[in-house]
Design a protein around this motif. Structure first.
Motif, short mmCIF file in Angstrom:
data_model
loop_
_atom_site.label_atom_id
_atom_site.label_comp_id
_atom_site.label_asym_id
_atom_site.label_seq_id
_atom_site.Cartn_x
_atom_site.Cartn_y
_atom_site.Cartn_z
N THR A 20 91.20 65.64 76.47
CA THR A 20 89.91 66.67 76.83
C THR A 20 90.28 67.90 75.96
OG1 THR A 20 91.17 67.23 78.83
CG2 THR A 20 89.66 65.36 78.80
N ASP A 21 91.34 68.31 75.69
CA ASP A 21 91.65 69.53 75.23
C ASP A 21 91.27 69.45 73.84
OD1 ASP A 21 92.75 70.98 77.51
OD2 ASP A 21 94.54 70.44 77.16
N LEU A 25 88.19 71.75 71.95
CA LEU A 25 88.34 72.44 70.98
C LEU A 25 87.73 72.13 69.61
CD1 LEU A 25 90.61 74.61 69.49
CD2 LEU A 25 91.94 72.73 68.76
N GLU A 26 87.69 70.78 69.29
CA GLU A 26 86.83 70.43 68.17
C GLU A 26 85.40 70.70 68.28
OE1 GLU A 26 87.53 69.45 64.96
OE2 GLU A 26 89.75 69.94 65.62
N ILE A 27 84.69 70.51 69.59
CA ILE A 27 83.28 70.83 70.02
C ILE A 27 83.01 72.27 69.70
CG2 ILE A 27 81.61 70.90 71.69
CD1 ILE A 27 82.77 68.38 72.88
N LYS A 44 87.57 71.00 81.22
CA LYS A 44 87.45 70.53 82.59
C LYS A 44 85.61 70.09 82.22
CE LYS A 44 90.35 73.61 85.34
NZ LYS A 44 90.39 74.50 86.43
N GLN A 45 84.99 70.68 81.58
CA GLN A 45 83.59 70.32 81.32
C GLN A 45 83.53 68.96 80.54
OE1 GLN A 45 81.47 72.96 79.01
NE2 GLN A 45 79.37 71.69 79.46
N ARG A 63 94.47 59.83 76.93
CA ARG A 63 93.56 59.98 75.77
C ARG A 63 92.21 59.25 76.28
NH1 ARG A 63 95.12 61.66 71.11
NH2 ARG A 63 97.37 61.77 70.48
N ILE A 64 91.05 60.01 75.78
CA ILE A 64 89.81 59.54 75.92
C ILE A 64 89.29 58.57 74.77
CG2 ILE A 64 87.49 60.05 76.39
CD1 ILE A 64 89.45 60.98 78.70
N ARG A 65 89.00 57.23 75.25
CA ARG A 65 88.42 56.43 74.19
C ARG A 65 87.00 55.78 74.56
NH1 ARG A 65 93.88 56.11 74.05
NH2 ARG A 65 95.10 55.25 72.29
#
Length: 68
Positions: A20-21, A25-27, A44-45, A63-65
């Motif tokens: 999520t971090d 960061l990339e967004i 958190k968002q 990790r988010i997939r």
């Protein structure tokens, strides 16, 4: 772009899961999503969005997939 669209874009283009971090960061770095209050997107968002869209995202090994 909606935040969930930005998350899908990043994960799909990266070819692997992200934390999520890393997503937040990339967004912010790429300007993929702008909050109404002008503040940067937080991890958190990102986590809240992922939990709202369990039909799209899965969290594995920190990790988010994308669900496939």
């Amino acid at each position: 772009m909606k935040i969930e669209e930005a998350i899908v874009y990043l994960i799909a283009s990266g070819g692997h899961g992200m934390t999520t971090d890393q997503i937040a960061l990339e967004i912010n770095k790429r300007g993929l999503h702008k909050r109404k209050d002008g503040q940067p997107v937080t991890s958190k968002q990102v986590y809240a969005i992922i939990m709202q869209h369990k039909d799209i995202f899965v969290k594995e090994d920190g990790r988010i997939r994308l669900m496939i």
